[in-house]
Motif scaffolding. Structure first.
Motif, short mmCIF file in Angstrom:
data_model
loop_
_atom_site.label_atom_id
_atom_site.label_comp_id
_atom_site.label_asym_id
_atom_site.label_seq_id
_atom_site.Cartn_x
_atom_site.Cartn_y
_atom_site.Cartn_z
N ASP A 140 -4.28 -13.50 9.10
CA ASP A 140 -3.78 -14.62 9.96
C ASP A 140 -2.34 -13.90 10.39
N ASP A 141 -1.24 -14.06 9.16
CA ASP A 141 -0.21 -13.40 8.75
C ASP A 141 0.36 -11.87 8.77
N ASP A 142 1.17 -12.25 10.25
CA ASP A 142 1.81 -10.60 10.15
C ASP A 142 2.82 -9.87 9.20
N GLY A 143 3.56 -11.13 8.58
CA GLY A 143 4.52 -11.08 7.66
C GLY A 143 3.43 -10.28 6.64
N ASP A 144 2.79 -11.22 5.94
CA ASP A 144 1.96 -10.95 4.62
C ASP A 144 0.88 -9.54 5.10
N ALA A 145 0.57 -9.19 6.30
CA ALA A 145 0.17 -8.02 6.79
C ALA A 145 0.66 -6.55 6.30
N LEU A 146 1.62 -7.10 7.10
CA LEU A 146 2.60 -6.04 6.54
C LEU A 146 3.20 -5.70 5.05
N LEU A 147 3.40 -6.42 4.23
CA LEU A 147 3.39 -6.26 2.92
C LEU A 147 2.48 -5.77 2.37
N VAL A 148 1.60 -5.97 3.27
CA VAL A 148 0.30 -5.44 2.36
C VAL A 148 0.09 -3.93 2.29
N ASP A 149 0.57 -3.59 3.54
CA ASP A 149 0.20 -1.80 4.12
C ASP A 149 1.63 -1.13 3.45
N GLU A 150 2.58 -1.41 3.44
CA GLU A 150 3.81 -1.32 2.43
C GLU A 150 3.12 -0.99 0.71
N HIS A 151 2.81 -1.93 0.06
CA HIS A 151 1.72 -1.75 -0.74
C HIS A 151 1.18 -0.55 -1.00
N PHE A 152 0.61 -0.57 -0.29
CA PHE A 152 -0.47 1.21 -0.45
C PHE A 152 0.64 2.21 -0.27
N GLN A 153 1.80 2.05 0.73
CA GLN A 153 2.09 2.69 0.79
C GLN A 153 3.52 2.91 -0.39
N ASP A 154 3.52 1.82 -1.14
CA ASP A 154 4.30 2.41 -2.71
C ASP A 154 3.63 2.78 -3.74
N ALA A 155 1.47 1.96 -3.43
CA ALA A 155 1.07 2.82 -4.32
C ALA A 155 0.41 4.61 -3.94
N GLY A 156 0.77 5.21 -3.30
CA GLY A 156 0.68 6.56 -3.08
C GLY A 156 -0.57 6.31 -3.35
N LEU A 157 -2.30 4.92 -1.98
CA LEU A 157 -2.70 5.07 -2.12
C LEU A 157 -3.10 5.72 -1.10
N ASP A 158 -4.46 6.64 -0.95
CA ASP A 158 -4.43 6.90 0.15
C ASP A 158 -6.11 6.11 1.26
N VAL A 159 -5.39 5.36 1.82
CA VAL A 159 -5.62 4.57 2.93
C VAL A 159 -6.08 4.52 4.31
N ASP A 160 -7.32 4.25 4.73
CA ASP A 160 -7.73 3.92 6.12
C ASP A 160 -7.56 2.22 6.10
N LEU A 161 -6.28 2.00 6.78
CA LEU A 161 -6.32 0.08 6.62
C LEU A 161 -7.12 -0.28 8.71
N THR A 162 -7.72 -0.89 8.06
CA THR A 162 -7.75 -1.63 9.30
C THR A 162 -7.97 -3.41 9.47
N TRP A 163 -7.31 -3.98 10.09
CA TRP A 163 -6.22 -5.24 10.21
C TRP A 163 -7.08 -6.11 11.20
N VAL A 164 -7.74 -7.62 10.85
CA VAL A 164 -7.92 -8.32 11.79
C VAL A 164 -7.28 -9.89 11.10
N ARG A 165 -7.24 -10.44 12.70
CA ARG A 165 -7.03 -11.98 12.00
C ARG A 165 -7.90 -13.26 11.17
N THR A 166 -9.37 -12.53 12.22
CA THR A 166 -10.10 -13.78 11.89
C THR A 166 -11.61 -13.30 11.40
N LEU A 167 -12.11 -14.24 10.76
CA LEU A 167 -13.09 -13.57 10.14
C LEU A 167 -14.48 -13.57 10.96
#
Length: 407
Positions: free
Chosen positions: A42-69
């Protein structure tokens, strides 16, 4: 390699700065090796950080983001879920429990609490891994997701193998109950038995047995519980066991089918289930027999030429709520004879997989051709030839018994 995000479903967010998956490319398809990840954060900053980590890792990911369970449980068709334990609609391990109960794939828990046992407890509760947000970098996140996906796939494979082994053991136990060793000691009596499971490989409701009584009579029967599946197989096993028990208890032959029907009515899972049976009771001197038919295909007197036995005293199937019993048809067989009892799987086999069925005429032709060839494995060869005519495994399971006496 760049990180890709899917076109998000209603309510899900595509992270900014990422291209959607190309049109026509199916996520998870063999043409798309990318890992599908659902981020529940639910935190925008943490979500963007996760996306950047995947870029740094060079991992080919389809990433979908939701805020609630609530949103997450509707979007579990992914390879891995990254789950924050502090959400607007769920807190702590209860969020993980709910996600797993909904059928989540591999789950990696994200926690902001360092130095606590929350992550350990999450793994014990079913998560594949846990990460502390402030200690995550691209390499660690990428490795954790890859390993979590592989561990979950191995777990699924192990569970499937275990279920397969359990099923095989169950089928073995049912097979022993449905397909017993004939209990005949008279060396003059020939017994051949055979069984083929239907196309799905599962035992059905077909069963057979052959027993020699203490007074020298030999009784043989084949039966067929209507329907297919484990319930029918279990009922067939029960009826077969009950039949042998009745015979070994020296129950009068003309009372066996009535008592067997009582067992059927008591044990069947549904009132519409019925069973057909053909039964032959050979006299102690082996030269005559009584034939009982309960709605079952008529046995064959082997030749050549082979012919079907009389069926004018055919009775109703067991479990059918209509009047009438089962009167025996007396047969004078002579010194040397052979009779084949069978279930309808051999009759209902089609010719070349088309609409024409083998039927009685086709079965008689197969039997006489086998007899003319001089083969000793009569039952096995007849079943093999019917299968060849059909063009593959038979749809229905089939049981065959040959009972005979030499001169």
């Amino acid at each position: 390699m760049t990180t890709h995000s899917t076109g998000a479903p209603d309510g899900a967010l595509v992270l900014p700065g990422r291209d959607a998956a190309p049109a026509g490319l199916l996520v998870g398809d063999a043409r798309d090796p990318r890992i599908r990840v659902l981020l529940v954060e639910d935190d925008d900053g943490d979500a963007l950080l996760v996306d950047e980590h995947f870029q740094d890792a060079g991992l080919d990911v389809d990433l979908t983001w939701v805020r609630t369970l609530d949103e997450a449980v509707e979007r579990l068709d992914v390879d891995c879920v990254l789950l924050d334990l502090g959400l607007p609609d769920a807190m702590g391990l209860g969020a993980l429990d709910r996600l797993l109960a909904a059928g989540a794939p591999a789950v990696v828990v994200l926690t902001g609490l360092s130095g606590t046992d929350v992550g350990v407890r999450a793994v014990a509760a079913g998560a594949q891994d846990y990460l502390v947000k402030g200690e995550v970098d691209g390499e660690l996140l990428g490795r954790s997701v890859r390993y979590a996906v592989q561990r979950r796939r191995l777990e699924d494979t192990d569970r499937a193998l275990y279920r397969s082994l359990v099923r095989a053991n169950e089928m073995t136990r049912l097979e022993r109950a449905l397909l017993p060793n004939p209990l005949v000691h008279d060396a003059r009596i020939e017994v051949q038995v055979g069984y083929r499971a239907g196309r799905d490989g599962l035992l059905g409701g077909d069963f057979y047995d052959v027993v020699e009584c203490t007074d020298g009579r030999v009784l043989a029967m084949v039966g067929d519980v209507c329907g297919h599946g484990p319930d029918e197989a279990a009922l067939g096993a029960t009826l077969r066991t009950a039949w042998r028990t009745l015979v070994l208890a020296d129950t009068p032959t003309d009372a066996i089918l009535g008592l067997l029907e009582r067992v059927l009515v008591a044990e069947r899972s549904r009132p519409e289930v019925f069973t057909t049976v053909s039964m032959v009771a050979v006299s102690p001197d082996g030269t005559s027999a009584d034939l009982y038919l309960a709605g079952h295909p008529v046995p064959i007197l082997l030749g050549p030429p082979s012919t079907t036995l009389p069926n004018h005293l055919r009775g109703r199937a067991l479990g059918v709520p209509v009047s009438g019993g089962w009167d025996p048809c007396h047969l004078e067989l002579g010194e040397a004879w052979r009779v084949m009892l069978y279930t309808d799987g051999v009759l209902e086999a089609t010719v070349g997989g088309g609409r024409e069925r083998v039927g009685k005429a086709g079965l008689l032709a197969v039997v006489d051709a086998t007899l003319a060839s001089g083969r000793l494995d009569l039952v096995d060869h007849v079943l093999q030839q019917v299968r060849l005519i059909h063009g593959g495994e038979l749809v229905d399971d089939t049981a065959v018994v040959v009972l005979g006496r030499g001169a």
